[in-house]
Write a protein that holds these residues in place. Structure first.
Motif, PDB file in Angstrom:
ATOM      1  N   LEU A   1      -1.943   0.285   3.369  1.00 39.25           N
ATOM      2  CA  LEU A   1      -2.640  -0.905   2.440  1.00 39.25           C
ATOM      3  C   LEU A   1      -4.133  -0.632   2.789  1.00 39.25           C
ATOM      4  O   LEU A   1      -4.329  -1.814   3.776  1.00 39.25           O
ATOM      5  CB  LEU A   1      -2.549  -1.937   1.473  1.00 39.25           C
ATOM      6  CG  LEU A   1      -1.221  -1.666   0.538  1.00 39.25           C
ATOM      7  CD1 LEU A   1      -0.344  -2.882   1.092  1.00 39.25           C
ATOM      8  CD2 LEU A   1      -1.882  -1.548  -0.378  1.00 39.25           C
ATOM      9  N   PRO A   2      -5.723  -0.178   2.478  1.00 41.37           N
ATOM     10  CA  PRO A   2      -6.654  -0.325   3.431  1.00 41.37           C
ATOM     11  C   PRO A   2      -7.071  -2.074   2.733  1.00 41.37           C
ATOM     12  O   PRO A   2      -8.356  -1.674   1.876  1.00 41.37           O
ATOM     13  CB  PRO A   2      -7.642   0.595   2.494  1.00 41.37           C
ATOM     14  CG  PRO A   2      -7.445   1.022   0.973  1.00 41.37           C
ATOM     15  CD  PRO A   2      -5.867   0.625   1.237  1.00 41.37           C
ATOM     16  N   THR A   3      -6.483  -3.304   3.151  1.00 46.89           N
ATOM     17  CA  THR A   3      -6.934  -4.422   2.940  1.00 46.89           C
ATOM     18  C   THR A   3      -8.796  -4.373   3.156  1.00 46.89           C
ATOM     19  O   THR A   3      -8.890  -5.858   2.981  1.00 46.89           O
ATOM     20  CB  THR A   3      -6.438  -5.080   2.777  1.00 46.89           C
ATOM     21  OG1 THR A   3      -6.429  -5.892   4.749  1.00 46.89           O
ATOM     22  CG2 THR A   3      -4.474  -5.566   2.612  1.00 46.89           C
ATOM     23  N   GLY A   4      -9.013  -3.900   3.999  1.00 45.71           N
ATOM     24  CA  GLY A   4     -10.147  -4.010   4.716  1.00 45.71           C
ATOM     25  C   GLY A   4     -11.539  -3.322   3.447  1.00 45.71           C
ATOM     26  O   GLY A   4     -12.928  -3.485   4.003  1.00 45.71           O
ATOM     27  N   GLY A   5     -10.912  -2.692   2.585  1.00 48.99           N
ATOM     28  CA  GLY A   5     -11.710  -1.769   1.457  1.00 48.99           C
ATOM     29  C   GLY A   5     -11.473  -0.447   2.352  1.00 48.99           C
ATOM     30  O   GLY A   5     -10.735  -0.010   3.115  1.00 48.99           O
ATOM     31  N   ASP A   6     -12.027   0.968   0.461  1.00 51.39           N
ATOM     32  CA  ASP A   6     -11.627   1.726   0.934  1.00 51.39           C
ATOM     33  C   ASP A   6     -13.241   2.838   0.507  1.00 51.39           C
ATOM     34  O   ASP A   6     -14.074   1.963   0.533  1.00 51.39           O
ATOM     35  CB  ASP A   6     -10.349   2.018   0.800  1.00 51.39           C
ATOM     36  CG  ASP A   6      -9.639   2.958   0.253  1.00 51.39           C
ATOM     37  OD1 ASP A   6      -9.333   3.853   1.491  1.00 51.39           O
ATOM     38  OD2 ASP A   6      -8.747   3.858  -0.875  1.00 51.39           O
ATOM     39  N   GLY A   7     -12.858   4.033   1.010  1.00 49.08           N
ATOM     40  CA  GLY A   7     -13.569   4.800  -0.143  1.00 49.08           C
ATOM     41  C   GLY A   7     -13.802   6.048   0.373  1.00 49.08           C
ATOM     42  O   GLY A   7     -12.154   6.826   1.490  1.00 49.08           O
ATOM     43  N   ARG A   8     -14.647   7.289   0.492  1.00 47.67           N
ATOM     44  CA  ARG A   8     -14.981   8.469   0.480  1.00 47.67           C
ATOM     45  C   ARG A   8     -15.725   8.526   1.887  1.00 47.67           C
ATOM     46  O   ARG A   8     -16.182   9.752   2.374  1.00 47.67           O
ATOM     47  CB  ARG A   8     -15.267   8.841  -0.122  1.00 47.67           C
ATOM     48  CG  ARG A   8     -14.731   8.846  -1.942  1.00 47.67           C
ATOM     49  CD  ARG A   8     -15.613   9.711  -2.854  1.00 47.67           C
ATOM     50  NE  ARG A   8     -17.303   9.224  -2.834  1.00 47.67           N
ATOM     51  CZ  ARG A   8     -17.219   8.727  -4.029  1.00 47.67           C
ATOM     52  NH1 ARG A   8     -16.898   7.791  -4.712  1.00 47.67           N
ATOM     53  NH2 ARG A   8     -18.517   8.368  -4.304  1.00 47.67           N
ATOM     54  N   THR A   9     -16.216   7.087   2.742  1.00 51.43           N
ATOM     55  CA  THR A   9     -16.650   7.395   4.281  1.00 51.43           C
ATOM     56  C   THR A   9     -16.384   7.111   5.048  1.00 51.43           C
ATOM     57  O   THR A   9     -15.131   6.670   4.979  1.00 51.43           O
ATOM     58  CB  THR A   9     -17.505   7.151   3.538  1.00 51.43           C
ATOM     59  OG1 THR A   9     -18.397   6.804   5.148  1.00 51.43           O
ATOM     60  CG2 THR A   9     -17.304   5.468   3.508  1.00 51.43           C
ATOM     61  N   LEU A  10     -16.115   7.363   6.053  1.00 53.97           N
ATOM     62  CA  LEU A  10     -15.715   6.860   7.316  1.00 53.97           C
ATOM     63  C   LEU A  10     -16.201   5.524   8.085  1.00 53.97           C
ATOM     64  O   LEU A  10     -16.139   4.825   8.923  1.00 53.97           O
ATOM     65  CB  LEU A  10     -15.496   7.811   8.684  1.00 53.97           C
ATOM     66  CG  LEU A  10     -14.382   9.125   8.666  1.00 53.97           C
ATOM     67  CD1 LEU A  10     -14.260   9.461   9.636  1.00 53.97           C
ATOM     68  CD2 LEU A  10     -13.169   8.698   8.312  1.00 53.97           C
ATOM     69  N   VAL A  11     -17.631   5.792   7.606  1.00 55.10           N
ATOM     70  CA  VAL A  11     -18.578   4.111   8.316  1.00 55.10           C
ATOM     71  C   VAL A  11     -17.395   3.138   7.206  1.00 55.10           C
ATOM     72  O   VAL A  11     -17.276   2.419   6.747  1.00 55.10           O
ATOM     73  CB  VAL A  11     -19.539   4.344   7.352  1.00 55.10           C
ATOM     74  CG1 VAL A  11     -21.044   3.373   7.277  1.00 55.10           C
ATOM     75  CG2 VAL A  11     -20.159   5.599   7.439  1.00 55.10           C
ATOM     76  N   ASP A  12     -18.299   2.212   8.973  1.00 55.86           N
ATOM     77  CA  ASP A  12     -17.270   0.668   8.414  1.00 55.86           C
ATOM     78  C   ASP A  12     -18.480  -0.484   8.665  1.00 55.86           C
ATOM     79  O   ASP A  12     -19.019  -0.469   9.944  1.00 55.86           O
ATOM     80  CB  ASP A  12     -16.258   0.711   9.636  1.00 55.86           C
ATOM     81  CG  ASP A  12     -14.750  -0.533   8.844  1.00 55.86           C
ATOM     82  OD1 ASP A  12     -15.846  -1.330   8.614  1.00 55.86           O
ATOM     83  OD2 ASP A  12     -13.840  -0.811  10.374  1.00 55.86           O
ATOM     84  N   ARG A  13     -18.716  -0.945   7.419  1.00 55.47           N
ATOM     85  CA  ARG A  13     -20.626  -1.464   7.446  1.00 55.47           C
ATOM     86  C   ARG A  13     -20.083  -2.170   8.313  1.00 55.47           C
ATOM     87  O   ARG A  13     -21.009  -2.933   9.059  1.00 55.47           O
ATOM     88  CB  ARG A  13     -20.612  -1.697   6.186  1.00 55.47           C
ATOM     89  CG  ARG A  13     -19.409  -2.861   5.342  1.00 55.47           C
ATOM     90  CD  ARG A  13     -20.657  -2.087   4.418  1.00 55.47           C
ATOM     91  NE  ARG A  13     -19.563  -3.444   3.166  1.00 55.47           N
ATOM     92  CZ  ARG A  13     -19.727  -4.958   2.971  1.00 55.47           C
ATOM     93  NH1 ARG A  13     -20.871  -5.627   3.682  1.00 55.47           N
ATOM     94  NH2 ARG A  13     -18.913  -5.556   2.314  1.00 55.47           N
TER      95      ARG A  13
END
Length: 384
Positions: A9-21
């Protein structure tokens, strides 16, 4: 020994990228800068992932812990209301909560969810992160505290008043009047010399990050030997990302696209930050790629690209559905029983794996067969 499959469960955010802002941002302006393809971890989106995992046949979902994600206990107990069978592997840090309170919370959680809690004990390998939560112990003393913490938790779960007098905890008459039923399985990881004895004494499942098979075997042999000295048996799990497609070339193309967002400065900043970690496991992850884009396939179908910019689990199984199943079968032959998987984005990758790899694993006899009606099997945890 069958395979137990878990999702994330990506509770820090999810998406189509590896970039972790947020992980390597140096100021609030960087945090506010939008990143394309990033999805916020609102309850509606997380519920989609949880429902998909349950439908596809995953046994549980791992929820992380730390500064940049939502609280795992609160999030998962909310998601339990959106699911029926799915279990929740709740990550938490012993140093920031009383062991008696943790034992009580686990008991309450089991009653509310009718037995769907698993526990992932995260001792912590980053002193900067630990200090945010008021924890100032060094690496080895954190593991010594975890040892005491788990002793208290198991003692309090006995249902009788429990006393403990240690270096870190002093408990008089600790009690969980109605212990959790069933007792949650304890997942525990750590590659350092300080971690091994704690795993041997307390872990139900020792969890490693996705290193090449020969390195994983060395860990299994070491922890198994330590557990035997304690008169215990420990089972084993592995934490991996996955990119599975109908054809191998398509999977590798997807992996390479994930690198397109990563410029040299982003990778350098991430590697500098990760290099300061006290976690031996994290240093082992970094050593797999050395911060370079070259030779990221470190073992057949094992890709270290995620670890260029993300901490923790830094490797992915990449390939056709059959190739990914091959690698799972290979790890399984070494003694790995639990596979905790994830992918970017987590919703779509759950379907790629669930519809592609799970039927293959079932056909190999590693999972119960898919039911005639097209539904997914219900995987039941062992050791209950």
């Amino acid at each position: 020994m069958t395979v137990h499959l878990h999702w994330f469960l990506p509770t820090g955010g999810d998406g189509r990228t590896l970039v972790d802002r947020h992980a390597y941002a140096s100021n609030s302006a960087e945090l506010a800068r939008p990143v394309k393809g990033v999805r916020p971890p609102d309850i509606e989106y997380l519920a989609q992932i949880a429902k998909a995992a349950e439908q596809l046949g995953f046994e549980a979902v791992l929820t992380p812990t730390g500064t940049w994600c939502e609280d795992a206990w609160l999030t998962t107990v909310a998601l339990a209301q959106h699911t029926e069978r799915l279990k929740f592997l709740v990550a938490f840090r012993p140093g920031v909560i009383s062991p008696t309170l943790a034992a009580q919370m686990a008991a309450t959680y089991q009653r509310i969810t009718r037995g769907r809690l698993l526990l992932n004990v995260v001792t912590g390998g980053d002193s900067t992160e630990q200090r945010r939560f008021g924890d100032h112990l060094d690496h080895d003393r954190r593991y010594a505290r975890t040892d005491e913490f788990l002793s208290v938790v198991r003692g309090v779960w006995s249902g009788r008043p429990y006393d403990f007098d240690g270096a870190h905890y002093q408990v008089e008459g600790g009690l969980t009047p109605v212990p959790p039923d069933p007792l949650p399985e304890i997942f525990f990881g750590g590659s350092s010399a300080a971690a091994g004895p704690v795993a041997a004494r307390h872990a139900d499942v020792y969890l490693t990050w996705g290193e090449p098979p020969e390195q994983v075997k060395e860990k299994i042999d070491r922890i198994r030997s330590l557990a035997e000295r304690e008169g215990r048996t420990v089972r084993f799990g592995i934490r991996l990302h996955t990119i599975s497609r109908d054809a191998s070339a398509e999977a590798w193309s997807t992996a390479h696209r994930l690198l397109d967002d990563l410029d040299a400065d982003t990778i350098a900043a991430a590697q500098t930050a990760l290099g300061r970690s006290e976690s031996v496991g994290q240093q082992r992850m970094l050593a797999l790629h050395g911060g370079s884009r070259d030779r990221l396939e470190i073992s057949p179908n094992l890709w270290a690209g995620v670890g260029l910019v993300r901490g923790g689990a830094g490797t992915a199984l990449v390939g056709s559905h059959a190739e990914v199943a091959d690698r799972i079968e290979e790890y399984h032959a070494l003694g790995i029983e639990h596979f905790v998987l994830s992918g970017y984005p987590h919703l779509e990758e759950a379907y790629w794996f669930g519809e592609g790899v799970i039927p293959d694993l079932a056909a190999r006899g590693l999972l119960p067969p898919v039911t005639a009606g097209g539904g997914s099997p219900l995987l039941v945890a062992g050791g209950r």
